[in-house]
Design a protein around this motif. Structure first.
Motif, PDB file in Angstrom:
ATOM      1  N   LEU A 252       0.698  -1.867  -0.043  1.00 23.00           N
ATOM      2  CA  LEU A 252       0.164  -0.505  -0.148  1.00 23.00           C
ATOM      3  C   LEU A 252       0.718   2.066  -0.177  1.00 23.00           C
ATOM      4  O   LEU A 252       0.673   2.717  -0.674  1.00 23.00           O
ATOM      5  CB  LEU A 252      -1.139  -0.102   1.731  1.00 23.00           C
ATOM      6  CG  LEU A 252      -1.981  -0.774   1.086  1.00 23.00           C
ATOM      7  CD1 LEU A 252      -3.248  -1.045   2.635  1.00 23.00           C
ATOM      8  CD2 LEU A 252      -3.214  -1.103   0.177  1.00 23.00           C
ATOM      9  N   ALA A 253       1.652   1.412   0.631  1.00 22.03           N
ATOM     10  CA  ALA A 253       2.623   2.064   0.833  1.00 22.03           C
ATOM     11  C   ALA A 253       3.621   2.899  -0.296  1.00 22.03           C
ATOM     12  O   ALA A 253       4.167   3.712  -0.691  1.00 22.03           O
ATOM     13  CB  ALA A 253       3.219   2.327   2.270  1.00 22.03           C
ATOM     14  N   ALA A 254       3.875   1.544  -0.898  1.00 15.67           N
ATOM     15  CA  ALA A 254       5.321   1.584  -1.901  1.00 15.67           C
ATOM     16  C   ALA A 254       3.955   2.302  -3.309  1.00 15.67           C
ATOM     17  O   ALA A 254       3.719   2.389  -3.827  1.00 15.67           O
ATOM     18  CB  ALA A 254       5.209  -0.018  -2.295  1.00 15.67           C
ATOM     19  N   GLY A 255       5.389   2.769  -3.777  1.00  9.97           N
ATOM     20  CA  GLY A 255       5.082   3.843  -5.022  1.00  9.97           C
ATOM     21  C   GLY A 255       4.210   4.657  -4.716  1.00  9.97           C
ATOM     22  O   GLY A 255       3.864   5.403  -3.431  1.00  9.97           O
ATOM     23  N   SER A 256       3.968   5.544  -5.725  1.00 12.57           N
ATOM     24  CA  SER A 256       2.373   6.768  -5.652  1.00 12.57           C
ATOM     25  C   SER A 256       1.101   5.768  -5.755  1.00 12.57           C
ATOM     26  O   SER A 256       0.649   6.590  -6.222  1.00 12.57           O
ATOM     27  CB  SER A 256       2.441   7.032  -7.037  1.00 12.57           C
ATOM     28  OG  SER A 256       2.147   6.305  -8.251  1.00 12.57           O
ATOM     29  N   LEU A 257       0.853   4.793  -5.074  1.00 13.81           N
ATOM     30  CA  LEU A 257      -0.519   4.111  -5.130  1.00 13.81           C
ATOM     31  C   LEU A 257      -1.212   4.696  -4.198  1.00 13.81           C
ATOM     32  O   LEU A 257      -2.266   5.280  -4.908  1.00 13.81           O
ATOM     33  CB  LEU A 257      -0.504   2.990  -4.289  1.00 13.81           C
ATOM     34  CG  LEU A 257      -1.829   1.952  -4.301  1.00 13.81           C
ATOM     35  CD1 LEU A 257      -2.523   1.625  -5.734  1.00 13.81           C
ATOM     36  CD2 LEU A 257      -1.875   0.988  -3.326  1.00 13.81           C
ATOM     37  N   LEU A 258      -1.258   5.394  -3.116  1.00 11.03           N
ATOM     38  CA  LEU A 258      -2.051   6.155  -2.813  1.00 11.03           C
ATOM     39  C   LEU A 258      -1.920   7.693  -2.849  1.00 11.03           C
ATOM     40  O   LEU A 258      -3.687   8.394  -3.236  1.00 11.03           O
ATOM     41  CB  LEU A 258      -1.349   6.238  -1.311  1.00 11.03           C
ATOM     42  CG  LEU A 258      -1.799   4.738  -0.115  1.00 11.03           C
ATOM     43  CD1 LEU A 258      -1.193   5.224   1.349  1.00 11.03           C
ATOM     44  CD2 LEU A 258      -3.131   4.825  -0.684  1.00 11.03           C
ATOM     45  N   PHE A 259      -1.408   8.435  -3.223  1.00  9.83           N
ATOM     46  CA  PHE A 259      -1.236   9.515  -4.041  1.00  9.83           C
ATOM     47  C   PHE A 259      -1.708   9.636  -4.965  1.00  9.83           C
ATOM     48  O   PHE A 259      -2.758  10.893  -5.388  1.00  9.83           O
ATOM     49  CB  PHE A 259       0.239  10.234  -3.804  1.00  9.83           C
ATOM     50  CG  PHE A 259       0.488  11.644  -4.579  1.00  9.83           C
ATOM     51  CD1 PHE A 259       0.243  12.743  -4.476  1.00  9.83           C
ATOM     52  CD2 PHE A 259      -0.105  11.615  -5.938  1.00  9.83           C
ATOM     53  CE1 PHE A 259      -0.047  14.170  -4.158  1.00  9.83           C
ATOM     54  CE2 PHE A 259       0.050  13.123  -6.615  1.00  9.83           C
ATOM     55  CZ  PHE A 259       0.235  14.054  -5.646  1.00  9.83           C
TER      56      PHE A 259
END
Length: 369
Positions: A252-259
């Protein structure tokens, strides 16, 4: 000729009146996104210093100037009121970049977002692809090393176009390679780990998404569905040799997923109107992200998944209607089958009870006789 000109002008005026609600929605959405981007920028400034603002200024300034030039070329300077959407495009693009990215990279991305993506594919409010996301995918392909190498947080970067700092790979790259990384809970929530300068502060992104959802600027069903799909995948099919919980948090935290879910993929573009369609859109996007993460050798797969979704998101309401119709047909068939089954069972019970009663009556008669 004069009569035709008058008719054409009246038609344009009518179209402009019909588009007033859409324009009002776009302005409200742009204002909300601009407000939500402020805390994200402030967190990036806290971790990397004033260079973040300079990078955002380069991207936003280029986007605004390019947008103004495109309006002049298309003679739209007086057709729609100016809003903050072009500036938002530049800031969103900058937030996807490392804090060490050169200014020219941000400027090229912002120019591409407006001149190549926004106006050729729909214009001001009818863009097929999200400008910032598509421009970032372009930068990711052309300048992979510059886009996927990041400085450590809590170090002040110089204002030079190419700051001389040591760069590191992100948790997304290590997940792609099958490696795990232990990140403290507080650092994970506050964004104190390597990554794009606006994409790591999970707690800030959560409240920004909540703010935009309460304003009606984004579809809350899409990030909820995507996070659910990614969580299920990370729990049952972890890519790292660690606990299930660590696998879920890293995915969930990796990359640009949440943004990307908050500021790009869930934006209210007016094309999805039903709740079921929004859920289907989120499920499709989550499935594409999971598929790309498993099959590709790209650490930043979310931009490409969003591009694929942009080509079909206008069909999600139709998919919802088809799914609802299929579900109703299956429910009717199941109810018909169950009703026939219960009717047959009831007839069998009645026959059995009648048979047993007859036998019991015969037995009583023999005993009495």
């Amino acid at each position: 000729m004069k009569q035709e000109a008058v008719l054409a002008e009246s038609r344009e005026d009518a179209l402009q009146r019909d588009s007033v609600p859409s324009v009002s929605r776009d302005i409200r959405q742009a204002n909300g996104i601009f407000i939500a981007l402020i805390p994200v920028m402030l967190m990036a400034v806290y971790y990397y210093g004033g260079r973040v603002l300079a990078l955002c200024g380069a991207a936003a300034g280029t986007a605004v100037l390019t947008d103004f030039a495109c309006r002049l070329l298309q003679r739209r300077e007086n057709r729609t009121p100016y809003d903050l959407s072009a500036a938002n495009t530049g800031v969103i693009l900058a937030m996807l970049l490392p804090a060490s990215a050169p200014y020219w990279l941000a400027a090229i991305g912002a120019f591409t977002a407006i001149a190549v993506v926004r106006y050729p594919f729909g214009g001001h409010s009818g863009t097929l692809f999200h400008p910032a996301n598509t421009a970032f995918a372009f930068l990711l392909i052309c300048w992979t090393e510059l886009v996927t190498r990041y400085p450590l947080p809590r170090q002040t970067l110089s204002y030079d176009s190419d700051p001389n700092v040591t760069l590191y790979t992100s948790p997304a790259a290590r997940l792609m390679a099958g490696g795990a990384e232990r990140i403290d809970w507080l650092d994970l929530l506050m964004g104190n780990f390597v990554g794009p300068m606006g994409c790591t502060s999970i707690l800030i992104l959560f409240f920004c998404g909540l703010f935009l959802a309460l304003r009606g600027s984004i579809y809350w069903q899409i990030p909820t569905a995507v996070c659910g799909i990614v969580t299920l995948f990370a729990w049952f099919f972890p890519r790292v040799n660690s606990s299930h919980f660590s696998s879920v948090t890293l995915e969930l935290a990796a990359g640009s997923l949440l943004f990307s879910l908050v500021f790009i993929a869930s934006a209210d573009n007016g094309e999805i109107r039903t709740g079921l369609g929004k859920w289907i859109c989120g499920v499709i996007l989550g499935g594409i992200i999971v598929l790309f993460r498993v099959l590709s050798r790209i650490e930043m797969v979310v931009p490409f998944a969003v591009i694929v979704l942009n080509t079909i998101d206008h069909r999600c309401d139709r998919y919802g209607e088809m799914l609802a119709g299929t579900a109703k047909a299956l429910a009717r068939a199941a109810w018909k089958f169950l009703r026939k089954g219960f009717a047959a069972l009831w007839r069998g019970v009645r026959r059995l009870s009648s048979f047993l009663w007859d036998k019991l009556s015969e037995l009583l008669q023999k005993l009495v006789g």
